[in-house]
Every structure is written in structure tokens, then in C-alpha cells.
Write a protein that holds these residues in place. Structure first.
Motif, PDB file in Angstrom:
ATOM      1  N   CYS A   1       9.252   2.508 -10.767  1.00  0.00           N
ATOM      2  CA  CYS A   1       8.378   2.594  -9.604  1.00  0.00           C
ATOM      3  C   CYS A   1       7.097   3.304 -10.023  1.00  0.00           C
ATOM      4  O   CYS A   1       7.140   4.254 -10.799  1.00  0.00           O
ATOM      5  CB  CYS A   1       9.016   3.403  -8.480  1.00  0.00           C
ATOM      6  SG  CYS A   1      10.631   2.845  -7.977  1.00  0.00           S
ATOM      7  N   SER A   2       5.961   2.859  -9.459  1.00  0.00           N
ATOM      8  CA  SER A   2       4.703   3.502  -9.803  1.00  0.00           C
ATOM      9  C   SER A   2       3.635   3.155  -8.778  1.00  0.00           C
ATOM     10  O   SER A   2       3.735   2.143  -8.085  1.00  0.00           O
ATOM     11  CB  SER A   2       4.252   3.045 -11.191  1.00  0.00           C
ATOM     12  OG  SER A   2       3.148   3.809 -11.616  1.00  0.00           O
ATOM     13  N   ILE A   3       2.613   3.991  -8.699  1.00  0.00           N
ATOM     14  CA  ILE A   3       1.436   3.692  -7.880  1.00  0.00           C
ATOM     15  C   ILE A   3       0.416   3.058  -8.806  1.00  0.00           C
ATOM     16  O   ILE A   3       0.045   3.633  -9.828  1.00  0.00           O
ATOM     17  CB  ILE A   3       0.864   4.970  -7.249  1.00  0.00           C
ATOM     18  CG1 ILE A   3       1.892   5.593  -6.315  1.00  0.00           C
ATOM     19  CG2 ILE A   3      -0.428   4.654  -6.506  1.00  0.00           C
ATOM     20  CD1 ILE A   3       1.483   6.965  -5.792  1.00  0.00           C
TER      21      ILE A   3
ATOM     22  N   ARG B   1       0.850  -1.196   0.000  1.00  0.00           N
ATOM     23  CA  ARG B   1       0.000   0.000   0.000  1.00  0.00           C
ATOM     24  C   ARG B   1       0.882   1.241   0.000  1.00  0.00           C
ATOM     25  O   ARG B   1       1.849   1.323   0.754  1.00  0.00           O
ATOM     26  CB  ARG B   1      -0.902  -0.013   1.223  1.00  0.00           C
ATOM     27  CG  ARG B   1      -1.758   1.235   1.317  1.00  0.00           C
ATOM     28  CD  ARG B   1      -2.800   1.074   2.324  1.00  0.00           C
ATOM     29  NE  ARG B   1      -3.893   0.423   1.600  1.00  0.00           N
ATOM     30  CZ  ARG B   1      -5.121   0.415   2.019  1.00  0.00           C
ATOM     31  NH1 ARG B   1      -5.419   0.954   3.155  1.00  0.00           N
ATOM     32  NH2 ARG B   1      -6.061  -0.154   1.324  1.00  0.00           N
ATOM     33  N   ASP B   2       0.526   2.181  -0.851  1.00  0.00           N
ATOM     34  CA  ASP B   2       1.348   3.376  -1.005  1.00  0.00           C
ATOM     35  C   ASP B   2       1.405   4.188   0.283  1.00  0.00           C
ATOM     36  O   ASP B   2       0.401   4.344   0.969  1.00  0.00           O
ATOM     37  CB  ASP B   2       0.799   4.238  -2.139  1.00  0.00           C
ATOM     38  CG  ASP B   2       1.686   5.440  -2.395  1.00  0.00           C
ATOM     39  OD1 ASP B   2       2.921   5.257  -2.433  1.00  0.00           O
ATOM     40  OD2 ASP B   2       1.152   6.555  -2.528  1.00  0.00           O
ATOM     41  N   ARG B   3       2.579   4.657   0.585  1.00  0.00           N
ATOM     42  CA  ARG B   3       2.812   5.566   1.705  1.00  0.00           C
ATOM     43  C   ARG B   3       4.183   6.203   1.485  1.00  0.00           C
ATOM     44  O   ARG B   3       4.973   5.740   0.659  1.00  0.00           O
ATOM     45  CB  ARG B   3       2.770   4.825   3.036  1.00  0.00           C
ATOM     46  CG  ARG B   3       3.863   3.784   3.189  1.00  0.00           C
ATOM     47  CD  ARG B   3       3.814   3.120   4.570  1.00  0.00           C
ATOM     48  NE  ARG B   3       4.906   2.212   4.764  1.00  0.00           N
ATOM     49  CZ  ARG B   3       4.936   0.937   4.368  1.00  0.00           C
ATOM     50  NH1 ARG B   3       3.893   0.428   3.734  1.00  0.00           N
ATOM     51  NH2 ARG B   3       5.989   0.187   4.582  1.00  0.00           N
ATOM     52  N   THR B   4       4.456   7.259   2.201  1.00  0.00           N
ATOM     53  CA  THR B   4       5.759   7.893   2.057  1.00  0.00           C
ATOM     54  C   THR B   4       6.845   7.011   2.675  1.00  0.00           C
ATOM     55  O   THR B   4       6.588   6.269   3.619  1.00  0.00           O
ATOM     56  CB  THR B   4       5.789   9.275   2.739  1.00  0.00           C
ATOM     57  OG1 THR B   4       5.485   9.104   4.119  1.00  0.00           O
ATOM     58  CG2 THR B   4       4.794  10.214   2.092  1.00  0.00           C
TER      59      THR B   4
ATOM     60  N   GLY C   1      -3.449   2.467  -5.828  1.00  0.00           N
ATOM     61  CA  GLY C   1      -3.193   2.627  -4.401  1.00  0.00           C
ATOM     62  C   GLY C   1      -2.066   1.761  -3.870  1.00  0.00           C
ATOM     63  O   GLY C   1      -1.688   1.872  -2.707  1.00  0.00           O
ATOM     64  N   GLN C   2      -1.548   0.869  -4.689  1.00  0.00           N
ATOM     65  CA  GLN C   2      -0.411   0.035  -4.302  1.00  0.00           C
ATOM     66  C   GLN C   2       0.851   0.619  -4.943  1.00  0.00           C
ATOM     67  O   GLN C   2       0.842   0.957  -6.124  1.00  0.00           O
ATOM     68  CB  GLN C   2      -0.590  -1.410  -4.775  1.00  0.00           C
ATOM     69  CG  GLN C   2      -1.813  -2.092  -4.223  1.00  0.00           C
ATOM     70  CD  GLN C   2      -1.701  -2.323  -2.726  1.00  0.00           C
ATOM     71  OE1 GLN C   2      -0.706  -2.858  -2.238  1.00  0.00           O
ATOM     72  NE2 GLN C   2      -2.719  -1.905  -1.987  1.00  0.00           N
ATOM     73  N   PHE C   3       1.916   0.706  -4.166  1.00  0.00           N
ATOM     74  CA  PHE C   3       3.188   1.178  -4.703  1.00  0.00           C
ATOM     75  C   PHE C   3       3.976  -0.035  -5.152  1.00  0.00           C
ATOM     76  O   PHE C   3       4.126  -1.005  -4.405  1.00  0.00           O
ATOM     77  CB  PHE C   3       3.970   1.963  -3.642  1.00  0.00           C
ATOM     78  CG  PHE C   3       5.191   2.628  -4.200  1.00  0.00           C
ATOM     79  CD1 PHE C   3       5.090   3.793  -4.938  1.00  0.00           C
ATOM     80  CD2 PHE C   3       6.448   2.073  -3.998  1.00  0.00           C
ATOM     81  CE1 PHE C   3       6.212   4.407  -5.465  1.00  0.00           C
ATOM     82  CE2 PHE C   3       7.586   2.684  -4.523  1.00  0.00           C
ATOM     83  CZ  PHE C   3       7.461   3.855  -5.256  1.00  0.00           C
TER      84      PHE C   3
ATOM     85  N   ILE D   1       8.739   4.517   1.250  1.00  0.00           N
ATOM     86  CA  ILE D   1       9.047   3.172   0.747  1.00  0.00           C
ATOM     87  C   ILE D   1      10.352   3.177  -0.044  1.00  0.00           C
ATOM     88  O   ILE D   1      11.229   2.338   0.188  1.00  0.00           O
ATOM     89  CB  ILE D   1       7.889   2.621  -0.121  1.00  0.00           C
ATOM     90  CG1 ILE D   1       6.640   2.403   0.738  1.00  0.00           C
ATOM     91  CG2 ILE D   1       8.302   1.314  -0.803  1.00  0.00           C
ATOM     92  CD1 ILE D   1       5.398   1.995  -0.047  1.00  0.00           C
TER      93      ILE D   1
ATOM     94  N   LEU E   1       5.135  -4.843   3.330  1.00  0.00           N
ATOM     95  CA  LEU E   1       5.528  -4.841   1.923  1.00  0.00           C
ATOM     96  C   LEU E   1       5.802  -6.285   1.506  1.00  0.00           C
ATOM     97  O   LEU E   1       6.353  -7.062   2.288  1.00  0.00           O
ATOM     98  CB  LEU E   1       6.783  -3.994   1.703  1.00  0.00           C
ATOM     99  CG  LEU E   1       6.622  -2.496   1.953  1.00  0.00           C
ATOM    100  CD1 LEU E   1       7.981  -1.804   1.901  1.00  0.00           C
ATOM    101  CD2 LEU E   1       5.675  -1.876   0.924  1.00  0.00           C
TER     102      LEU E   1
END
Length: 179
Positions: free
Chosen positions: A36-38, A11-14, A41-43, A16, A72
Motif C-alpha cells: 500500500c502506498s500514497i 484519493r487518499d483519506r483515512t 495523493g492517490q492511495f 481505506i 474507490l
């Protein structure tokens, strides 16, 4: 020297990217390539890494356990020799942009048209932009044209998809930059 494909998804968050690259930096790994990409909602990160002392997946031990402890998912795969090298892309590189209302089949139909004409897709991204009441589906494709095909030819070939899919499709050349 062996190369490895390292895939991280969560899950995306700052933080990672900094967490992953800190582990690789402290190990002394080289990052040869990355993306890298979102995605919804998943990084997602995909990295090609190497280190002269790591010879297989098991030699990394549990160095990535701290990432898994933060929810992760980590996947590491040893690449066959030669798979780590920069691809030798022959032909004109172009950007294909597709805009329209979201509906199933857009990616397949455009990719099938390109594949049938031996056009190599080297990068593909899709996003929903606009507002919740007026979403716009966007697909960006980087592709390499075979020698016998021009940007103008491809543009004409994709015209019928514009009407069938009710989307706008544009094709433009990307001039390689040499430093």
C-alpha cells in the motif's frame, strides 16, 4: 485454491485500509501479500488474496460495491496457478538510494542500468521531499544482484550516472533476517 490480485485506488483519506480489510475479513479471505502506498495523493493497495469458496472473479459478486460507492476503483484479477507463491530470490539483496533534484528520466536511466546487468528490481518507490522551494527527489530501489556482481561492482557501475543525472546514488547490502 485460486488466488486473486485485488487492486484498490482512490484519493487518499483515512479508513481505506480498514474498509477494504473489513470486507475481506467478513468474507473469510486470506491476505497472502500486500503493498500500500500514497502516489501523488492517490492511495493504492495491491493485495494477493484467496478463499477456498471463490473460484473466479464472478464468484465474488458485488462484494466490493461498497468500496466503489466511496469513489474507490476496484480491480480483481484471477491469478494463474503458481503466481501467488513467494518468489525464490537468489543472490544478494541490496538497497539503492538516489537523491537529487527532480527531472525526467531518473527512474528510466537507473532502471535501464540495472536491467542491462540482469539486476532484478523487487521494489521501487519514489517521493518528492524537502520544501516547495527546495524539493528533493528520492528513489529507493530494492534489488537482487546476480551471483557474478558485488555491491562494490554495482557502486562503481553507477558512478557515471551520478554525474550525468546530477544525483547522489548509494548502494548497501540488506542482510536477510530469519525468524
Amino acid at each position: 485454491m485460486p488466488h486473486f490480485a485485488l487492486t484498490i485506488i482512490g484519493r487518499d483519506r483515512t479508513g481505506i485500509v480498514s474498509h477494504v480489510t473489513e470486507i475481506l475479513y467478513r468474507l473469510g479471505c486470506n491476505i497472502a501479500d500486500s503493498s500500500c502506498s500514497i502516489l501523488g495523493g492517490q492511495f493504492a493497495m495491491i493485495l494477493i488474496i484467496s478463499h477456498p469458496e471463490y473460484t473466479d472473479r464472478e464468484s465474488f459478486g458485488d462484494v466490493f460495491a461498497p468500496l466503489e460507492e466511496t469513489n474507490l476503483s476496484v480491480f480483481l484479477r484471477t491469478l494463474r496457478p503458481g503466481g501467488e507463491k513467494r518468489p525464490d530470490l537468489q543472490g544478494e539483496i541490496c538497497m539503492i538510494s538516489v537523491y537529487g533534484s527532480d527531472k525526467p528520466g531518473i527512474v528510466y536511466r537507473v532502471a535501464k542500468e540495472l536491467g542491462d546487468r540482469r539486476i532484478n528490481i523487487t521494489d521501487l518507490n519514489t517521493k518528492l521531499i524537502g520544501s516547495e522551494s527546495r524539493p528533493v527527489y528520492v528513489m529507493m530501489i530494492e534489488a537482487v544482484l546476480p551471483d557474478h556482481l558485488s555491491i562494490e561492482d554495482l557502486t562503481q557501475m553507477l558512478d557515471h550516472l551520478k554525474e550525468e543525472l546530477q544525483v547522489d546514488i548509494s548502494v548497501r547490502s540488506i542482510t536477510p533476517v530469519e525468524l
